[in-house]
Design a protein around this motif. Structure first.
Motif, short mmCIF file in Angstrom:
data_model
loop_
_atom_site.label_atom_id
_atom_site.label_comp_id
_atom_site.label_asym_id
_atom_site.label_seq_id
_atom_site.Cartn_x
_atom_site.Cartn_y
_atom_site.Cartn_z
N LEU A 1 0.85 84.50 63.35
CA LEU A 1 0.41 83.50 62.38
C LEU A 1 -0.30 82.31 63.02
CD1 LEU A 1 3.26 83.56 59.73
CD2 LEU A 1 1.07 84.77 59.76
N GLN A 2 -0.04 82.05 64.31
CA GLN A 2 -0.78 80.97 64.96
C GLN A 2 -2.27 81.29 65.05
OE1 GLN A 2 2.22 82.09 66.04
NE2 GLN A 2 3.25 80.57 67.32
N VAL A 3 -2.60 82.57 65.23
CA VAL A 3 -4.01 82.96 65.28
C VAL A 3 -4.64 82.77 63.90
CG1 VAL A 3 -5.64 84.82 65.77
CG2 VAL A 3 -3.56 84.60 67.13
N VAL A 4 -3.92 83.16 62.85
CA VAL A 4 -4.42 82.96 61.49
C VAL A 4 -4.62 81.47 61.21
CG1 VAL A 4 -3.95 83.30 59.03
CG2 VAL A 4 -3.32 85.07 60.67
N ASP A 5 -3.62 80.67 61.55
CA ASP A 5 -3.70 79.23 61.31
C ASP A 5 -4.92 78.63 62.01
OD1 ASP A 5 -1.37 79.38 59.84
OD2 ASP A 5 -0.08 78.67 61.47
N GLN A 6 -5.14 79.03 63.24
CA GLN A 6 -6.26 78.50 64.01
C GLN A 6 -7.58 78.78 63.29
OE1 GLN A 6 -5.48 76.93 66.82
NE2 GLN A 6 -7.46 76.55 67.76
N HIS A 7 -7.71 80.00 62.77
CA HIS A 7 -8.98 80.38 62.14
C HIS A 7 -9.14 79.72 60.78
CE1 HIS A 7 -12.28 83.54 62.34
NE2 HIS A 7 -12.54 82.82 61.27
N VAL A 8 -8.10 79.76 59.97
CA VAL A 8 -8.21 79.22 58.61
C VAL A 8 -8.39 77.71 58.62
CG1 VAL A 8 -6.95 78.96 56.42
CG2 VAL A 8 -6.96 81.17 57.59
N ALA A 9 -7.88 77.06 59.66
CA ALA A 9 -8.05 75.61 59.77
C ALA A 9 -9.42 75.22 60.34
CB ALA A 9 -6.95 75.02 60.65
N GLY A 10 -10.26 76.19 60.66
CA GLY A 10 -11.60 75.90 61.17
C GLY A 10 -11.63 75.48 62.62
N ARG A 11 -10.59 75.87 63.39
CA ARG A 11 -10.53 75.46 64.78
C ARG A 11 -11.05 76.52 65.75
NH1 ARG A 11 -5.51 73.12 62.88
NH2 ARG A 11 -4.32 74.90 63.70
N THR A 12 -11.65 77.59 65.21
CA THR A 12 -12.22 78.61 66.07
C THR A 12 -13.41 79.25 65.36
OG1 THR A 12 -11.72 80.55 67.46
CG2 THR A 12 -10.77 80.53 65.26
N GLY A 13 -14.38 79.69 66.15
CA GLY A 13 -15.53 80.36 65.55
C GLY A 13 -15.30 81.85 65.34
N MET A 14 -14.39 82.43 66.15
CA MET A 14 -14.11 83.86 66.07
C MET A 14 -12.65 84.09 66.46
SD MET A 14 -17.50 85.49 67.94
CE MET A 14 -17.21 84.65 69.51
N SER A 15 -12.11 85.21 66.03
CA SER A 15 -10.75 85.58 66.42
C SER A 15 -10.56 87.08 66.33
CB SER A 15 -9.71 84.86 65.55
OG SER A 15 -9.78 85.32 64.20
N ALA A 16 -9.46 87.54 66.89
CA ALA A 16 -9.04 88.94 66.75
C ALA A 16 -7.92 88.96 65.73
CB ALA A 16 -8.55 89.49 68.09
N TYR A 17 -8.14 89.68 64.61
CA TYR A 17 -7.03 89.72 63.65
C TYR A 17 -7.24 90.81 62.61
CZ TYR A 17 -2.61 87.90 62.18
OH TYR A 17 -1.26 87.78 61.94
N TRP A 18 -6.22 90.95 61.79
CA TRP A 18 -6.20 91.92 60.70
C TRP A 18 -6.69 91.26 59.41
CZ3 TRP A 18 -2.96 91.25 64.68
CH2 TRP A 18 -2.66 92.36 65.49
#
Length: 449
Positions: A255-272
């Motif tokens: 969920l930390q990866v999801v939070d990072q992306h949904v909060a606009g703190r990353t341009g790309m991520s690895a996730y489902w």
């Protein structure tokens, strides 16, 4: 896990004696059949369907959902088997299904798969064996799939002047992450889980497979082959890529990866698919610019693979008083288009439909996210499937019952921790991991002989 294995062995004689005994709860008028599923609303939806069958065909029987992470299934099941009170059904990913099948703890499910025509209905790229077959017997009923992909903010890619992510190799990913980071100060270029946890294991393995590496080779009697040049190369690349990530990525789980992306703190991520669902609910500007792609290809092998939750229903065999009723109830739900559409829509688009007829169902295709992000959703539901594999069936080279045990120790993510936290050389860290995997193989030889 070694402790658990010893404990299980000690329980073996007790389990054998009580194998034909029904738990006392089955003698009461109001019978409760427990259903385990990973955290999320979908196990509750399916359980409601099971109860529809029970109300019509088994008065006094109630299916009751319990949420449990799959890496806790083995421990809890060993305890409940010893207490002669196992769950009636478990929804679990295939690595643990293979392990439990090899242990002789599961009820064959071939008849259920025939009743629901599973082999004929599966999305192209999957076979029934992918979900939990061991030595020719099917021990799992296909339920859903979730592939880990490259999640991209298209506006960040455009601002950085990058090419189409669908064409990327590893080097393009690294260059793109650096360019986004430079263009958007304070924003990570890329985010993945690098903590000592299941998510870290999954994310790391995708890179190992793309480079052509394996952990165990089923074609060579499950020889440990982790310390290959391909594995070392994958960890060296992750170390380079880490420079574009949040420093705290070394402690991230799901969920930390999801939070990072949904909060606009990353341009790309690895996730489902869950990242898309969360963004649609909580961050529409992020959602509007979000797209999914296959993972970037390795420049040498040309391969990209997705760590896939290949999820199916398994059924403990010993002391399970609900085998017949559970099989009939599963078939009832899976042969009902409405229930299968509800199941898929319960956490859209994270719960990939395993059946073609569910994926094409109007109730699924009318979902607002499907209509808004058709290309990405179709990639999540079916487009990536030829690239689907996990630690129980690496690179589709053969079914392996050791994968779940490896995850119990988080060896893959521990190697990353030794490199990124302890500053150990990748080659030395990989050699350490190789020894851990060799120990697992030696301790569990009975499963593969």
């Amino acid at each position: 896990m070694a402790t658990l294995i010893s404990r299980r062995t000690a329980l073996g004689s007790t389990l054998a004696v009580t194998a034909l005994s029904a738990p006392s709860i089955a003698q009461t008028r109001d019978r409760v059949a427990r259903v385990w599923g990973e955290p999320g609303p979908y196990v509750g939806v399916f359980t409601n369907g099971l109860n529809e069958w029970a109300q019509r065909n088994a008065p006094g029987l109630r299916f009751e959902a319990e949420q449990i992470p799959w890496d806790q299934v083995y421990t809890k099941l060993a305890t409940d088997l010893a207490a002669r009170r196992p769950p009636a059904l478990i929804s679990v990913e295939s690595p643990i299904a293979y392990q439990l099948a090899a242990e002789g703890l599961l009820e064959p499910m071939d008849e259920v798969n025939r009743n629901i025509r599973a082999a004929e209905r599966l999305v192209a790229g999957f076979t029934v064996d992918d979900f939990g077959t061991w030595k020719g017997t099917q021990y799992a009923v296909p339920l859903h799939h979730q592939g880990c992909l490259l999640v991209v903010q298209s506006d960040a890619v455009q601002e950085a002047g990058l090419s189409d992510p669908a064409t990327w190799t590893w080097q393009d990913l690294l260059n793109g992450a650096r360019a986004i980071q430079q263009k958007r100060p304070g924003t990570a270029g890329y985010t993945m889980a690098l903590g000592r946890n299941l998510c870290g294991d999954y994310h790391v393995q995708q890179f190992i497979w793309a480079a052509g590496g394996l952990t165990w080779d089923p074609a060579r009697n499950f020889e440990t082959v982790f310390n290959s040049p391909a594995t070392i190369e994958a960890y060296e690349f992750i170390k380079e890529l880490y420079a574009t990530m949040p420093r705290s990525a070394v402690e991230f789980s799901f969920l930390q990866v999801v939070d990072q992306h949904v909060a606009g703190r990353t341009g790309m991520s690895a996730y489902w698919g869950r990242t898309m669902g969360r963004a649609a609910d909580e961050a529409q500007p992020i959602f509007r610019n979000m797209e999914y792609y296959l993972n970037p290809r390795h420049p040498g092998t040309g391969q990209s693979w997705s760590w896939t939750d290949i999820n199916g229903w398994i059924m403990p065999r010993r002391n399970n008083a609900f085998i017949r009723e559970s099989k009939e109830a599963i078939a009832h739900v899976m042969n009902n288009p409405e229930w299968m559409a509800r199941y898929t829509n319960s956490l859209f688009p994270n719960v990939g439909p395993v059946f073609k007829d569910t994926a094409s169902d109007a109730a699924v295709q009318r979902h607002p996210m499907y209509e808004a992000k058709r290309r990405s959703v179709e990639l999540i539901f079916s487009g990536y499937v030829p690239k689907a594999c996990n630690s129980g069936h690496e690179l589709k080279r053969g079914i392996n019952p050791l994968g779940g045990i490896g995850h119990g120790r988080n060896v893959w993510s521990q190697v990353a921790q030794r490199i990124l936290v302890n500053n150990e050389a990748p080659r030395a860290a990989v050699e350490w991991g190789h020894r851990q995997f060799e120990d697992i193989r030696r301790e569990n030889r009975r499963l593969i002989e």
